[in-house]
Write an enzyme that holds these catalytic residues in place. Sequence first.
Site, mmCIF file in Angstrom:
data_model
loop_
_atom_site.group_PDB
_atom_site.id
_atom_site.type_symbol
_atom_site.label_atom_id
_atom_site.label_comp_id
_atom_site.label_asym_id
_atom_site.label_seq_id
_atom_site.Cartn_x
_atom_site.Cartn_y
_atom_site.Cartn_z
ATOM 1 C CD GLU A 1 -1.359 4.733 -18.839
ATOM 2 O OE1 GLU A 1 -2.021 4.251 -17.924
ATOM 3 O OE2 GLU A 1 -1.288 5.956 -19.051
ATOM 4 N NE ARG B 1 -11.285 8.008 -12.994
ATOM 5 C CZ ARG B 1 -10.852 7.382 -14.081
ATOM 6 N NH1 ARG B 1 -9.678 7.675 -14.604
ATOM 7 N NH2 ARG B 1 -11.566 6.428 -14.630
#
Length: 172
Positions: free
Chosen positions: A95, A58
């Site tokens: 994460e 992205r």
Amino acid sequence: MDLKEKIRVIPDFPEKGISFKDITTLLKDKEALKYSIDKFTELAKDLDVDLVVGPEARGFIFGTALAYNINAGFVPIRKPGKLPHKILVQDYVLEYGKDSLEIHEDSIIPGQRILIIDDLLATGGTLLSTAKLIEQLKGEVVSIMTLIELTDLKGREKLSNYRVESLVSYPY
């Protein structure tokens, strides 16, 4: 424009406990996409940037548009095995997992001023690894920009040596 209204939140994706911020809804909205790129351009206009660097995937979306708007080049940071020339590699922690990033060794000329852009700042692993790759090539990171910042994950703390700008923030 409230960009949060254009971002779909999907609970428990890609695994339980993760609140995924889906930007595909923002990207398909021409006004929201234009607004986002315009905001990034406004933040970058006085930074005298030589190159915009965007991590896969992205970062490519926002990075190429921003580079065009500020008359800079664009350098992609790729996931393993996708660059055909001599590379540098940097491992990092997400994460919810681990990965590595790669850059062509000849992507950056020492002293070039670099702006890093990506869709998300979470733990800071991807962006810090990107900055380390740039600095190994003797580039100067002048700014890091993201569409979204997940503040509870404290990624900004890992990036405390850099100027960091985010358009939207969520606790997590």
